[in-house]
Write an enzyme that holds these catalytic residues in place. Structure first.
Site, short mmCIF file in Angstrom:
data_model
loop_
_atom_site.label_atom_id
_atom_site.label_comp_id
_atom_site.label_asym_id
_atom_site.label_seq_id
_atom_site.Cartn_x
_atom_site.Cartn_y
_atom_site.Cartn_z
CB THR A 202 -0.86 0.05 1.28
OG1 THR A 202 0.01 -0.12 2.42
CG2 THR A 202 -1.92 -1.03 1.28
CE LYS B 197 9.80 3.64 -2.62
NZ LYS B 197 8.36 3.55 -2.91
CE1 TYR C 54 6.49 -0.91 -14.34
CE2 TYR C 54 5.98 0.18 -16.42
CZ TYR C 54 5.74 0.00 -15.07
OH TYR C 54 4.75 0.70 -14.45
CG ASP D 151 12.86 12.74 9.27
OD1 ASP D 151 13.81 13.19 9.95
OD2 ASP D 151 11.95 13.46 8.82
CG ASP E 160 6.46 1.45 -1.24
OD1 ASP E 160 7.56 1.61 -0.69
OD2 ASP E 160 6.29 1.46 -2.47
O1 S5P Z 1 12.45 1.59 -6.90
C1 S5P Z 1 11.25 1.48 -6.70
C2 S5P Z 1 10.75 1.21 -5.43
C3 S5P Z 1 9.39 1.02 -5.27
S1 S5P Z 1 8.82 0.47 -3.77
N1 S5P Z 1 10.39 1.56 -7.73
C4 S5P Z 1 9.04 1.42 -7.59
O2 S5P Z 1 8.32 1.47 -8.59
N2 S5P Z 1 8.51 1.19 -6.34
C5 S5P Z 1 7.05 1.11 -6.11
O3 S5P Z 1 6.53 0.00 -6.81
C6 S5P Z 1 6.27 2.33 -6.60
O4 S5P Z 1 6.12 3.29 -5.58
C7 S5P Z 1 4.94 1.74 -7.02
O5 S5P Z 1 4.08 1.67 -5.91
C8 S5P Z 1 5.29 0.31 -7.44
C9 S5P Z 1 5.45 0.14 -8.92
O6 S5P Z 1 4.28 0.44 -9.60
P1 S5P Z 1 4.11 0.15 -11.18
O7 S5P Z 1 2.72 0.65 -11.46
O8 S5P Z 1 5.14 0.94 -11.91
O9 S5P Z 1 4.22 -1.34 -11.36
#
Ligand code: S5P
Length: 453
Positions: free
Chosen positions: A264, A297, A406, A300, A295
């Protein structure tokens, strides 16, 4: 030469050289891969590049400029615009009709033509171009090359009497990247081995099974997650990046049977209400047996993170099995997450991220002795006693307009030895969300099985 170095580092950000394991056209395995075509996509860099190339040359000697197709065409064009030396274009194949010309543009026999090439390897394609240009009655004395891969091409051309001017050699750029901590000593050693003509071997390490990870990792949340994965035969974490409570709960209900965990971003829920959002979400998670990963992140100092974790409207500490956190605040800052499993952000999936090799090395030093850390979010292999979570997974897209990049499930299990894939838009944006979850679950599991066997 400081500016040339700065120029290279800017250009490197465009992804023109990649390090890893690549099979070349010849079948030889190479520890790096060069493709300078992206340089043409940044006009400022292309302009600077053309000036650097022109600076190396005795410009009065040339009547014409010609780029070796295709990668060097924009470079040659930019050089022509900067120097006012006219451009001619060499075709890859002669026109099948009409003039059947191989060289286009205005030229006269006897003129001296400068050749421009992006990368020189064996020199073969340059020699072909030289032949064709000379067959038109033009002279070639000089060749300018952006990057010399140091595999004999330059020497071969020099033996034939051509002057070869190169802006960078691969050794030079490896040295720069080593100094910038973008490459590890091991990588540099392998590259040098390769450049010295040795066949380089890449360690064939198999991905470690979940059963094995269960033995090596003691964090209770890691244990629960691995057991869930094995029971459900799913290494899928669905990212619920939706913005209302209803969408979140509907999504959790539909994908629930197929996932190991739901991720989330709880602060994007517009109508968040602890009782209406979280209480039913916990019920769905327990009904379908999946974990919850917030999530957030965190990034701080320890005290603030602890407050953000336990208080405010979200009360993450009450319901999240796992949370994501940056290591930027140092190891002490990671101590306030009590029972949740911490997943540290080691490497990000977005273009231009700051998480280079040096950042990742320093992050590892911070988390390595931190018992609450159960794993990392990363785009590279990590050590076996941590779990690896990889976002940036999508079967049908290469990226988005905001820098996301991706890979496929097959790629990340085979090459990164990922343990869990994180998929957002690939699932929640699909027309049939349940079908998409099933597809990612199946592909993820098959890719895992292929990687361990
Ligand atoms: O490096 C990162 C780290 C995270 S946690 N790259 C990311 O994309 N994420 C998270 O993974 C991002 O905040 C989102 O919630 C998810 C990827 O989403 P998508 O729609 O691109 O698959």
């Amino acid at each position: 030469m400081e500016t040339k170095r700065a120029f290279f580092l800017e250009a490197y950000k465009l992804g023109i050289i990649k390090f890893g394991r690549f099979t070349l056209k010849s079948g030889i395995e190479s520890p790096f891969y060069v493709d300078l075509r992206p340089l043409a996509s940044d006009p400022k860099i292309l302009k600077h590049l053309s000036n650097y190339l022109l600076e190396m040359l005795p410009l009065d000697n040339f009547d014409l400029i010609c780029g070796v197709p295709y990668a060097a065409l924009p470079m040659a064009t930019a050089m022509s615009l900067e120097s006012y030396i006219p451009l001619i274009i060499k075709r890859k194949e002669a026109k099948a009709y009409g003039t059947k010309k191989l060289i286009e543009g205005i030229f006269q026999k006897g003129q001296n033509c400068l050749l421009v090439e992006d990368v020189i390897t064996s020199g073969k394609s340059l020699l072909e171009t030289i032949d064709e240009v000379e067959n038109e009655g033009l002279n070639v004395s000089d060749i300018v090359v952006v990057l010399d891969r140091q595999q004999g091409g330059r020497e071969k051309l020099q033996e034939k009497g051509y002057n070869v001017h190169t802006l960078f050699t691969i050794s030079e750029v490896v040295e720069i990247l080593k100094e910038e901590k973008q490459l590890t000593d091991d990588e540099v050693e392998r590259i040098n081995d390769f450049l010295n003509g040795n066949t380089v071997t890449f360690e064939e390490k198999k991905k470690v099974r979940y059963e094995e990870k269960l033995k090596n990792i003691d964090h209770p949340v890691a244990t629960k997650l691995l057991e869930t994965a094995l029971q459900k035969r799913s290494n899928l974490i669905a990212s619920a990046d939706v913005i209302t409570t209803q969408e979140l709960l509907d999504f959790a209900e539909v994908v629930g049977p197929h996932i190991a965990a739901l991720k989330t971003h709880i602060d994007i829920i517009s109508d968040f209400d602890y009782d209406k959002t979280i209480i039913p979400l916990i019920d769905i998670a327990s009904k379908h047996n999946f974990l919850l990963m917030e999530d957030r992140k965190f990034g701080d100092i320890g005290n603030t993170q602890e407050l953000q974790f336990s208080h405010g409207v979200y009360k993450i500490a009450n319901w999240a099995d796992m949370v994501t956190a940056h290591a930027i605040g140092g190891s002490k800052a990671l101590e306030g997450f009590h029972n949740a499993g911490i997943i540290t952000i080691l490497g990000m999936s977005s273009q231009g991220t700051l998480t280079d090799a040096h950042y990742r090395e320093e992050t590892m030093k911070i988390i390595i002795n931190e018992p609450n850390v159960m794993g990392c979010v990363a785009q590279n292999q990590i050590q076996d006693d941590l779990l690896l979570f990889t976002p940036g997974v999508n079967i049908s897209a290469e990226g988005d307009s905001k820098g996301q990049q991706y890979n496929t499930p097959e790629h990340v299990f085979k090459n990164l030895h990922t343990d869990f894939i994180i998929v957002g838009r690939g699932i929640y944006k699909a027309d049939d969300i349940e079908q998409a979850a099933l597809t990612y679950k199946t592909r993820g599991w098959q890719a895992y099985e292929a990687a361990i066997s």
